[in-house]
Each structure stands twice: as C-alpha cells, then as structure tokens.
Design a protein around this motif. Sequence first.
Motif, mmCIF file in Angstrom:
data_model
loop_
_atom_site.group_PDB
_atom_site.id
_atom_site.type_symbol
_atom_site.label_atom_id
_atom_site.label_comp_id
_atom_site.label_asym_id
_atom_site.label_seq_id
_atom_site.Cartn_x
_atom_site.Cartn_y
_atom_site.Cartn_z
ATOM 1 N N UNK A 164 -3.512 2.449 13.950
ATOM 2 C CA UNK A 164 -2.600 1.803 13.013
ATOM 3 C C UNK A 164 -2.757 2.390 11.615
ATOM 4 N N UNK A 165 -1.661 2.394 10.869
ATOM 5 C CA UNK A 165 -1.692 2.830 9.471
ATOM 6 C C UNK A 165 -2.182 1.736 8.536
ATOM 7 N N UNK A 166 -2.221 0.505 9.045
ATOM 8 C CA UNK A 166 -2.693 -0.624 8.233
ATOM 9 C C UNK A 166 -4.209 -0.666 8.332
ATOM 10 N N UNK A 167 -4.866 0.017 7.459
ATOM 11 C CA UNK A 167 -6.323 0.085 7.428
ATOM 12 C C UNK A 167 -6.867 -0.839 6.334
ATOM 13 N N UNK A 168 -8.167 -1.155 6.373
ATOM 14 C CA UNK A 168 -8.746 -1.962 5.284
ATOM 15 C C UNK A 168 -8.568 -1.312 3.918
ATOM 16 N N UNK A 169 -8.625 0.013 3.866
ATOM 17 C CA UNK A 169 -8.429 0.697 2.586
ATOM 18 C C UNK A 169 -7.007 0.512 2.071
ATOM 19 N N UNK A 170 -6.031 0.554 3.004
ATOM 20 C CA UNK A 170 -4.637 0.362 2.592
ATOM 21 C C UNK A 170 -4.411 -1.061 2.077
ATOM 22 N N UNK A 171 -4.963 -2.054 2.779
ATOM 23 C CA UNK A 171 -4.814 -3.449 2.349
ATOM 24 C C UNK A 171 -5.495 -3.666 1.004
ATOM 25 N N UNK A 172 -6.669 -3.074 0.824
ATOM 26 C CA UNK A 172 -7.368 -3.203 -0.466
ATOM 27 C C UNK A 172 -6.559 -2.583 -1.594
ATOM 28 N N UNK A 173 -5.901 -1.455 -1.303
ATOM 29 C CA UNK A 173 -5.084 -0.793 -2.321
ATOM 30 C C UNK A 173 -3.885 -1.660 -2.719
ATOM 31 N N UNK A 174 -3.227 -2.262 -1.733
ATOM 32 C CA UNK A 174 -2.086 -3.127 -2.028
ATOM 33 C C UNK A 174 -2.541 -4.351 -2.822
ATOM 34 N N UNK A 175 -3.661 -4.939 -2.419
ATOM 35 C CA UNK A 175 -4.177 -6.100 -3.141
ATOM 36 C C UNK A 175 -4.550 -5.746 -4.569
ATOM 37 N N UNK A 176 -5.128 -4.566 -4.755
ATOM 38 C CA UNK A 176 -5.536 -4.147 -6.096
ATOM 39 C C UNK A 176 -4.315 -3.920 -6.986
ATOM 40 N N UNK A 177 -3.259 -3.386 -6.432
ATOM 41 C CA UNK A 177 -2.035 -3.215 -7.227
ATOM 42 C C UNK A 177 -1.491 -4.567 -7.680
ATOM 43 N N UNK A 178 -1.537 -5.534 -6.781
ATOM 44 C CA UNK A 178 -1.068 -6.864 -7.150
ATOM 45 C C UNK A 178 -1.874 -7.466 -8.283
ATOM 46 N N UNK A 179 -3.204 -7.314 -8.231
ATOM 47 C CA UNK A 179 -4.044 -7.889 -9.276
ATOM 48 C C UNK A 179 -3.930 -7.105 -10.584
ATOM 49 N N UNK A 180 -3.708 -5.800 -10.502
ATOM 50 C CA UNK A 180 -3.505 -5.017 -11.727
ATOM 51 C C UNK A 180 -2.227 -5.469 -12.433
ATOM 52 N N UNK A 181 -1.161 -5.668 -11.664
ATOM 53 C CA UNK A 181 0.085 -6.148 -12.249
ATOM 54 C C UNK A 181 -0.082 -7.548 -12.818
ATOM 55 N N UNK A 182 -0.882 -8.363 -12.145
ATOM 56 C CA UNK A 182 -1.164 -9.699 -12.660
ATOM 57 C C UNK A 182 -1.877 -9.620 -14.008
ATOM 58 N N UNK A 183 -2.858 -8.726 -14.100
ATOM 59 C CA UNK A 183 -3.598 -8.562 -15.354
ATOM 60 C C UNK A 183 -2.701 -8.042 -16.470
ATOM 61 N N UNK A 184 -1.849 -7.059 -16.149
ATOM 62 C CA UNK A 184 -0.941 -6.517 -17.160
ATOM 63 C C UNK A 184 0.030 -7.597 -17.637
ATOM 64 N N UNK A 185 0.542 -8.392 -16.694
ATOM 65 C CA UNK A 185 1.444 -9.475 -17.080
ATOM 66 C C UNK A 185 0.772 -10.494 -17.984
#
Length: 234
Positions: free
Chosen positions: A157-178
């Motif tokens: 699968x392409x859905x790896x723990x690293x991919x999920x961590x990357x998506x989660x980190x983008x969400x939290x970065x956008x939260x911090x910027x907001x």
Amino acid sequence: MEWRKCYLDVIMVPLGLIVNIGYHLWLWHKVRTQPHTTIIGINASGRRNWVNTMLKDNEKKNILAVQSLRNTIMGSTLMATTSILLSSGLAAVISSTYSVKKPLNDAVYGAHGEFMVALKYVTLLTLFLFSFLCHSLSIRFINQVNILINTPQDPMSLVTPEYISEILERGFILNTVGNRLFYGALPILLWIFGPVLVFLCTITMVPVLYNLDVVFTSSNKGKMINANQNRDFV
C-alpha cells in the motif's frame, strides 16, 4: 502637512511588523536546525511517534485515534468560525455608509484620512481571511488522517506511516500558521487607535511567544537537576 499626520504610521507600524516577522523567521530557523529546543519541534516528533503507536495496535486504539483527531478538528473549526465571523463583521463595517473614523479623530495619534482608515480595516480583514483559509486547509488534512489512520496496513500500500505522519504534520503546520495570523491581527486591531499601540503590542507579544515557543534543552535540565542534587546533598 500630510507627512506630519502620518509619520508615526510610517515608522511605528512597519517597525512592529519587522519585529514580528523577524521573530518568526528566527523561530522557523530554530525549528529547522534545533527542533528539540522548541515546542513545535518536540510536538512534531511526538506526533510521529503517536501515529506509529496507533498503527501498531490499531484494533485496540482506533477509537482513541479518532477521538484525538476529532478534538483537534474541533479546535481548528472554532478558530476558523471565529475568523470568518470577524471577517464578516469587518466587511460590514467597511461597506457601511457610517464613517467609522469620526468618533476616533480626537482620540488617536497618526493619520485619520479616509485612505489610512480603509488601509487599517482592509489589512485586518486580510489577516482574518488568511487565518480562516489556513484553518480550513488544516481541517481538510486532519480529516484525511482520520480516515487513513484506520486503513489496514499492507506492505504494497502507498498509505504508509510516514505518509500519514506527513499529512498530519501539514495539518498542524497550517493550524499553527492560522493561529499566528490570528494573533498578529491584535496589533493591527490596535492600529485603529493609533500606530504607537501597534509597536507596543508587538514588543509585548514577542517575549510572550518566545516563552511559549522555546523550551529548556536537556543539557540545561541536567545541569539544573545536578545542581539541585548537590545542594540537597550539602
């Protein structure tokens, strides 16, 4: 004559913005080079470990993972709702036929012209709109993690723990910027009452944010513990 009215705005407001932007550039450099000396870097490392833990024992912790992500989404939703409500209120004030500068002409320093008043409100509106945009995108990424974290793990699968961590980190970065854009709107809000308050609010916010963003390093903590132990021993 016009320079005499707006020279404080030309000096104080850009100076406050330079201080605020300079601090966040320094913080970004600190996060990139020494992440474990900042709250943002430590939390990012903790979130990666959290994703790995949830995926290893997903059958028992899937509800916990969904609830944790839901709480984060609720926080971002609250900030996004607040930003868009304030934007709507400012848009109503800007489009109103009533001149909002009349009650403030005798109470503030700096320029009181129509262009300067419009610039203040439009700048404030822009900050709230960008804050809303960042929080909306943050909700989008965290919603994706909410689904992906419960998908069965497959070696192909392409859905790896690293991919999920990357998506989660983008969400939290956008939260911090907001959040930082929302905080940055406070000095601009005070600009309505004068440019001096912009600079004073900025130089007050920077030490507060510094104490919230920076943590003691492990070496400093070790020195403090050893000093306390030596003192108790003596």
